[in-house]
Design a protein around this motif. Structure first.
Motif, PDB file in Angstrom:
ATOM      1  N   ASN A  88       0.796  -1.227   0.000  1.00  0.00           N
ATOM      2  CA  ASN A  88       0.000   0.000   0.000  1.00  0.00           C
ATOM      3  C   ASN A  88       0.830   1.279   0.000  1.00  0.00           C
ATOM      4  OD1 ASN A  88      -2.405  -1.421   0.031  1.00  0.00           O
ATOM      5  ND2 ASN A  88      -2.437  -1.553   2.256  1.00  0.00           N
ATOM      6  N   LEU A  89       2.143   1.161   0.023  1.00  0.00           N
ATOM      7  CA  LEU A  89       3.034   2.320   0.046  1.00  0.00           C
ATOM      8  C   LEU A  89       3.306   2.780  -1.383  1.00  0.00           C
ATOM      9  CD1 LEU A  89       4.790   4.047   1.985  1.00  0.00           C
ATOM     10  CD2 LEU A  89       6.618   2.378   1.606  1.00  0.00           C
ATOM     11  N   TYR A  90       3.158   4.080  -1.651  1.00  0.00           N
ATOM     12  CA  TYR A  90       3.430   4.611  -2.993  1.00  0.00           C
ATOM     13  C   TYR A  90       4.920   4.614  -3.311  1.00  0.00           C
ATOM     14  CZ  TYR A  90      -1.369   6.292  -3.179  1.00  0.00           C
ATOM     15  OH  TYR A  90      -2.733   6.382  -3.190  1.00  0.00           O
ATOM     16  N   GLY A  91       5.727   4.927  -2.326  1.00  0.00           N
ATOM     17  CA  GLY A  91       7.159   4.976  -2.528  1.00  0.00           C
ATOM     18  C   GLY A  91       7.825   5.661  -1.351  1.00  0.00           C
ATOM     19  N   PHE A  92       9.160   5.780  -1.437  1.00  0.00           N
ATOM     20  CA  PHE A  92       9.884   6.471  -0.383  1.00  0.00           C
ATOM     21  C   PHE A  92      11.227   6.964  -0.896  1.00  0.00           C
ATOM     22  CE2 PHE A  92      10.592   1.911   0.053  1.00  0.00           C
ATOM     23  CZ  PHE A  92      11.967   1.808   0.174  1.00  0.00           C
ATOM     24  N   TYR A  93      11.821   7.866  -0.130  1.00  0.00           N
ATOM     25  CA  TYR A  93      13.097   8.505  -0.429  1.00  0.00           C
ATOM     26  C   TYR A  93      14.132   7.958   0.538  1.00  0.00           C
ATOM     27  CZ  TYR A  93      16.526  12.335  -0.351  1.00  0.00           C
ATOM     28  OH  TYR A  93      17.667  13.081  -0.381  1.00  0.00           O
ATOM     29  N   LEU A  94      15.323   7.677   0.049  1.00  0.00           N
ATOM     30  CA  LEU A  94      16.399   7.172   0.883  1.00  0.00           C
ATOM     31  C   LEU A  94      17.624   8.060   0.764  1.00  0.00           C
ATOM     32  CD1 LEU A  94      16.426   3.349   0.068  1.00  0.00           C
ATOM     33  CD2 LEU A  94      15.789   4.400   2.229  1.00  0.00           C
ATOM     34  N   ARG A  95      18.337   8.188   1.854  1.00  0.00           N
ATOM     35  CA  ARG A  95      19.622   8.879   1.828  1.00  0.00           C
ATOM     36  C   ARG A  95      20.584   8.030   2.641  1.00  0.00           C
ATOM     37  NH1 ARG A  95      20.036  14.906   1.971  1.00  0.00           N
ATOM     38  NH2 ARG A  95      21.812  14.936   0.611  1.00  0.00           N
ATOM     39  N   HIS A  96      21.725   7.714   2.042  1.00  0.00           N
ATOM     40  CA  HIS A  96      22.759   6.941   2.724  1.00  0.00           C
ATOM     41  C   HIS A  96      24.089   7.619   2.422  1.00  0.00           C
ATOM     42  CE1 HIS A  96      24.593   3.538   4.638  1.00  0.00           C
ATOM     43  NE2 HIS A  96      25.386   3.349   3.583  1.00  0.00           N
ATOM     44  N   GLY A  97      24.604   8.363   3.392  1.00  0.00           N
ATOM     45  CA  GLY A  97      25.817   9.139   3.147  1.00  0.00           C
ATOM     46  C   GLY A  97      25.530  10.194   2.097  1.00  0.00           C
ATOM     47  N   GLN A  98      26.297  10.200   1.042  1.00  0.00           N
ATOM     48  CA  GLN A  98      26.096  11.161  -0.055  1.00  0.00           C
ATOM     49  C   GLN A  98      25.149  10.640  -1.130  1.00  0.00           C
ATOM     50  OE1 GLN A  98      27.257  14.328  -0.058  1.00  0.00           O
ATOM     51  NE2 GLN A  98      27.967  13.842   2.004  1.00  0.00           N
ATOM     52  N   ALA A  99      24.791   9.361  -1.065  1.00  0.00           N
ATOM     53  CA  ALA A  99      23.906   8.765  -2.073  1.00  0.00           C
ATOM     54  C   ALA A  99      22.442   9.011  -1.717  1.00  0.00           C
ATOM     55  CB  ALA A  99      24.175   7.271  -2.186  1.00  0.00           C
ATOM     56  N   THR A 100      21.647   9.342  -2.717  1.00  0.00           N
ATOM     57  CA  THR A 100      20.215   9.514  -2.520  1.00  0.00           C
ATOM     58  C   THR A 100      19.466   8.683  -3.559  1.00  0.00           C
ATOM     59  OG1 THR A 100      20.178  11.483  -3.930  1.00  0.00           O
ATOM     60  CG2 THR A 100      20.383  11.843  -1.571  1.00  0.00           C
ATOM     61  N   GLY A 101      18.273   8.242  -3.170  1.00  0.00           N
ATOM     62  CA  GLY A 101      17.502   7.436  -4.083  1.00  0.00           C
ATOM     63  C   GLY A 101      16.018   7.490  -3.787  1.00  0.00           C
ATOM     64  N   ILE A 102      15.253   7.061  -4.769  1.00  0.00           N
ATOM     65  CA  ILE A 102      13.802   7.006  -4.675  1.00  0.00           C
ATOM     66  C   ILE A 102      13.369   5.596  -5.049  1.00  0.00           C
ATOM     67  CG2 ILE A 102      11.616   7.877  -5.574  1.00  0.00           C
ATOM     68  CD1 ILE A 102      13.142  10.482  -6.284  1.00  0.00           C
ATOM     69  N   VAL A 103      12.524   5.006  -4.221  1.00  0.00           N
ATOM     70  CA  VAL A 103      11.958   3.699  -4.520  1.00  0.00           C
ATOM     71  C   VAL A 103      10.454   3.915  -4.724  1.00  0.00           C
ATOM     72  CG1 VAL A 103      11.579   1.335  -3.728  1.00  0.00           C
ATOM     73  CG2 VAL A 103      13.688   2.544  -3.105  1.00  0.00           C
ATOM     74  N   LEU A 104       9.950   3.525  -5.883  1.00  0.00           N
ATOM     75  CA  LEU A 104       8.533   3.681  -6.227  1.00  0.00           C
ATOM     76  C   LEU A 104       7.848   2.320  -6.272  1.00  0.00           C
ATOM     77  CD1 LEU A 104       8.798   6.213  -9.185  1.00  0.00           C
ATOM     78  CD2 LEU A 104       8.173   6.696  -6.816  1.00  0.00           C
ATOM     79  N   ASN A 105       6.601   2.313  -5.929  1.00  0.00           N
ATOM     80  CA  ASN A 105       5.802   1.100  -6.002  1.00  0.00           C
ATOM     81  C   ASN A 105       5.658   0.703  -7.482  1.00  0.00           C
ATOM     82  OD1 ASN A 105       3.879  -0.963  -5.876  1.00  0.00           O
ATOM     83  ND2 ASN A 105       2.861  -0.017  -4.135  1.00  0.00           N
ATOM     84  N   SER A 106       6.033  -0.527  -7.813  1.00  0.00           N
ATOM     85  CA  SER A 106       5.966  -0.984  -9.200  1.00  0.00           C
ATOM     86  C   SER A 106       4.548  -1.328  -9.643  1.00  0.00           C
ATOM     87  CB  SER A 106       6.866  -2.211  -9.396  1.00  0.00           C
ATOM     88  OG  SER A 106       6.454  -3.277  -8.547  1.00  0.00           O
ATOM     89  N   ARG A 107       3.616  -1.348  -8.719  1.00  0.00           N
ATOM     90  CA  ARG A 107       2.242  -1.671  -9.077  1.00  0.00           C
ATOM     91  C   ARG A 107       1.486  -0.406  -9.323  1.00  0.00           C
ATOM     92  NH1 ARG A 107       1.172  -6.880  -5.275  1.00  0.00           N
ATOM     93  NH2 ARG A 107       3.110  -7.816  -5.832  1.00  0.00           N
TER      94      ARG A 107
END
Length: 69
Positions: A50-69
């Motif tokens: 049920n989650l649309y997606g989220f934002y991640l930050r690890h050190g200097q790296a950033t990313g976005i994970v989106l729901n594939s459905r």
């Protein structure tokens, strides 16, 4: 609830600053995938229930994970 309002206000201001910094058009849709690539943010899709997606930050790296459905 006040924390949520402040978070939304902060996110809106950050988006406006990025929009201005990248000189993005305000009169038409933008290619978000191009912007993500330009900013060096990694993007991934995963089934997230049920989650649309989220934002991640690890050190200097950033990313976005989106729901594939």
């Amino acid at each position: 609830m006040a924390d949520r309002r402040q978070t939304l206000a902060d996110a809106s201001m950050a988006a406006a600053r990025t929009h201005a910094r990248l000189k993005l058009p305000s009169d038409r849709p933008i290619d978000i995938f191009s912007i993500v690539q330009q900013l060096g943010i990694w993007l991934k899709t995963e089934p997230l229930g049920n989650l649309y997606g989220f934002y991640l930050r690890h050190g200097q790296a950033t990313g976005i994970v989106l729901n594939s459905r």
